[in-house]
Design a protein around this motif. Structure first.
Motif, PDB file in Angstrom:
ATOM      1  N   SER A  41      -4.551  -6.082 -15.773  1.00  0.00           N
ATOM      2  CA  SER A  41      -4.290  -7.915 -14.992  1.00  0.00           C
ATOM      3  C   SER A  41      -3.069  -8.875 -15.662  1.00  0.00           C
ATOM      4  O   SER A  41      -3.459  -9.084 -16.726  1.00  0.00           O
ATOM      5  CB  SER A  41      -5.320  -8.527 -15.442  1.00  0.00           C
ATOM      6  N   SER A  46       2.201  -6.984  -9.729  1.00  0.00           N
ATOM      7  CA  SER A  46       1.913  -7.121  -7.999  1.00  0.00           C
ATOM      8  C   SER A  46       3.393  -8.591  -8.294  1.00  0.00           C
ATOM      9  O   SER A  46       4.145  -7.874  -6.733  1.00  0.00           O
ATOM     10  CB  SER A  46       1.503  -8.528  -8.349  1.00  0.00           C
ATOM     11  N   GLN A  82      -4.472  -5.510  -0.715  1.00  0.00           N
ATOM     12  CA  GLN A  82      -5.691  -5.041  -1.131  1.00  0.00           C
ATOM     13  C   GLN A  82      -6.461  -5.269  -0.239  1.00  0.00           C
ATOM     14  O   GLN A  82      -7.717  -5.259   0.450  1.00  0.00           O
ATOM     15  CB  GLN A  82      -6.109  -6.374  -2.600  1.00  0.00           C
ATOM     16  N   ASP A 158      -0.638  -2.306  -2.492  1.00  0.00           N
ATOM     17  CA  ASP A 158      -0.926  -3.158  -4.118  1.00  0.00           C
ATOM     18  C   ASP A 158      -2.576  -3.416  -4.212  1.00  0.00           C
ATOM     19  O   ASP A 158      -2.964  -4.530  -3.296  1.00  0.00           O
ATOM     20  CB  ASP A 158      -0.440  -4.496  -4.581  1.00  0.00           C
ATOM     21  N   GLU A 159      -2.748  -2.572  -5.034  1.00  0.00           N
ATOM     22  CA  GLU A 159      -4.471  -2.157  -5.555  1.00  0.00           C
ATOM     23  C   GLU A 159      -5.010  -1.990  -3.774  1.00  0.00           C
ATOM     24  O   GLU A 159      -6.083  -2.756  -3.889  1.00  0.00           O
ATOM     25  CB  GLU A 159      -4.949  -3.529  -5.966  1.00  0.00           C
ATOM     26  N   GLY A 162      -9.206  -1.389  -4.302  1.00  0.00           N
ATOM     27  CA  GLY A 162      -9.496  -2.078  -5.750  1.00  0.00           C
ATOM     28  C   GLY A 162     -10.862  -3.122  -5.225  1.00  0.00           C
ATOM     29  O   GLY A 162     -11.804  -3.166  -5.811  1.00  0.00           O
ATOM     30  N   HIS A 166     -16.720   2.644  -5.513  1.00  0.00           N
ATOM     31  CA  HIS A 166     -16.390   3.745  -5.897  1.00  0.00           C
ATOM     32  C   HIS A 166     -16.193   4.958  -5.358  1.00  0.00           C
ATOM     33  O   HIS A 166     -15.122   5.555  -5.349  1.00  0.00           O
ATOM     34  CB  HIS A 166     -16.846   3.703  -7.329  1.00  0.00           C
ATOM     35  N   ARG A 169     -13.742   5.183  -2.716  1.00  0.00           N
ATOM     36  CA  ARG A 169     -11.959   4.585  -3.208  1.00  0.00           C
ATOM     37  C   ARG A 169     -12.197   6.143  -3.761  1.00  0.00           C
ATOM     38  O   ARG A 169     -10.311   6.509  -3.596  1.00  0.00           O
ATOM     39  CB  ARG A 169     -12.422   4.021  -4.656  1.00  0.00           C
ATOM     40  N   THR A 191      -1.742  -0.504  -9.738  1.00  0.00           N
ATOM     41  CA  THR A 191      -3.586  -0.238 -10.176  1.00  0.00           C
ATOM     42  C   THR A 191      -3.271  -0.885 -11.146  1.00  0.00           C
ATOM     43  O   THR A 191      -2.205  -0.722 -12.653  1.00  0.00           O
ATOM     44  CB  THR A 191      -3.777   1.096  -9.384  1.00  0.00           C
ATOM     45  N   HIS A 192      -4.702  -1.230 -11.626  1.00  0.00           N
ATOM     46  CA  HIS A 192      -4.831  -1.392 -13.080  1.00  0.00           C
ATOM     47  C   HIS A 192      -6.102  -0.080 -14.006  1.00  0.00           C
ATOM     48  O   HIS A 192      -6.583   0.093 -14.962  1.00  0.00           O
ATOM     49  CB  HIS A 192      -5.748  -3.197 -13.792  1.00  0.00           C
ATOM     50  N   ASP A 193      -6.662   0.719 -12.653  1.00  0.00           N
ATOM     51  CA  ASP A 193      -6.903   1.763 -13.191  1.00  0.00           C
ATOM     52  C   ASP A 193      -6.705   2.856 -13.289  1.00  0.00           C
ATOM     53  O   ASP A 193      -5.263   3.797 -12.690  1.00  0.00           O
ATOM     54  CB  ASP A 193      -7.793   2.121 -11.910  1.00  0.00           C
ATOM     55  N   GLU A 196      -6.547   6.194 -11.716  1.00  0.00           N
ATOM     56  CA  GLU A 196      -6.380   6.313  -9.984  1.00  0.00           C
ATOM     57  C   GLU A 196      -4.901   6.284  -9.899  1.00  0.00           C
ATOM     58  O   GLU A 196      -3.981   7.146 -10.029  1.00  0.00           O
ATOM     59  CB  GLU A 196      -6.569   4.697  -9.486  1.00  0.00           C
TER      60      GLU A 196
END
Ligand code: ADP
Ligand code: ADP
Length: 227
Positions: A41, A46, A82, A158-159, A162, A166, A169, A191-193, A196
């Motif tokens: 993050s 972004s 998002q 962008d995400e 998010g 779950h 998703r 993503t920060h996942d 994913e």
């Protein structure tokens, strides 16, 4: 289809003190590839996506799309955030038709496109519902249909998943890959996942904590087998 060439892109946001956000990004995004941009993050993911969308200018460096210098937003790039921000007073179908309406597409043409993409994202039967009738996952599907209806060559995401639960998703990720295989678009997915990024991407670009710089680029060895 269209790819990007990003050369020496840095971004510093003004203010006291200034926020150094991206440092010297060099990256080529191939025509038709699914590229994940992964990082913690605040590392500038972004910001990088907004630069590709033409919504932000880099402080230095250059971006080319399909060999041409990128100047502002363009119809060949669809953006999915998002928050799908559907207009609550418009039906699902009317939300999807919005971009085509602005371009002067005939009513019949708009209807046909909305139907095609609502079918593709699994929202058949919801054309005449209003957004408040949709669950979170379904709103995201509608947002994706709205982006696809403008026939962009590139999807910048962008995400997008998010804010959905779950299991939903996982379903959306799977469906997105189906759509990507059917529609042959270039996709850049922020993503920060980690799971994913790896599940979706042909390649994963890993950014360092802010100021974001490319710390690794992974080729994903075994992406989901094509159906
Ligand atoms: P990420 O998407 O990886 O979370 P962002 O690109 O949203 O990262 O933000 C990176 C850094 O830039 C953050 O420290 C954020 O506060 C800052 N930032 C983002 N947008 C702006 C803006 N418009 N003005 C000033 N600072 C910003
Ligand atoms: P979510 O789990 O958030 O509902 P999905 O997009 O995975 O998101 O939805 C799965 C399916 O569940 C939809 O395709 C739809 O058939 C059904 N569904 C979900 N919410 C509703 C609703 N409010 N009304 C009718 N069907 C729904």
């Amino acid at each position: 289809m269209a790819g990007f060439t990003i050369r020496g892109v840095s971004k510093v946001y003004g203010g006291t003190p200034p926020t150094e956000t991206l440092t010297n990004i060099d990256l080529t995004i191939e025509d038709g590839e699914f590229l994940s941009i992964l990082g913690p993050s605040g590392c500038g993911k972004s910001t990088l996506l907004e630069i590709l969308a033409g919504l932000q200018l880099p402080s230095s460096g250059e971006v080319f799309i399909g060999g041409k210098k990128l100047q502002g937003p363009g119809i060949e790039r669809g953006v999915v955030f998002q928050d799908p921000s559907l207009y609550p007073w418009r039906t699902v179908s009317k939300n999807v038709e919005l971009g085509l309406e602005l371009r002067g597409t005939t009513k019949a043409g708009r209807r046909a496109a909305a139907q095609k993409y609502l079918d593709l994202v699994g929202l058949t039967g919801f054309e005449n519902k209003y957004p408040h009738h949709l669950s979170g996952g379904m709103k995201q599907r509608a947002g994706l249909a709205r982006a696809l209806a403008n026939s962009p060559e590139v999807l910048l995401m962008d995400e997008p998943f998010g804010a959905v639960d779950h299991l939903t998703r996982l379903q959306l990720q799977d469906d997105l890959l189906d759509i990507w295989e059917a529609e042959k678009k270039t996709v850049v997915f922020v993503t920060h996942d980690v799971s994913e990024a790896v599940f979706l991407g042909d390649r994963v670009v890993l950014l360092s904590p802010r100021p974001g710089r490319i710390s690794r680029i992974f080729q994903v060895p075994q992406k989901r087998p094509r159906k």
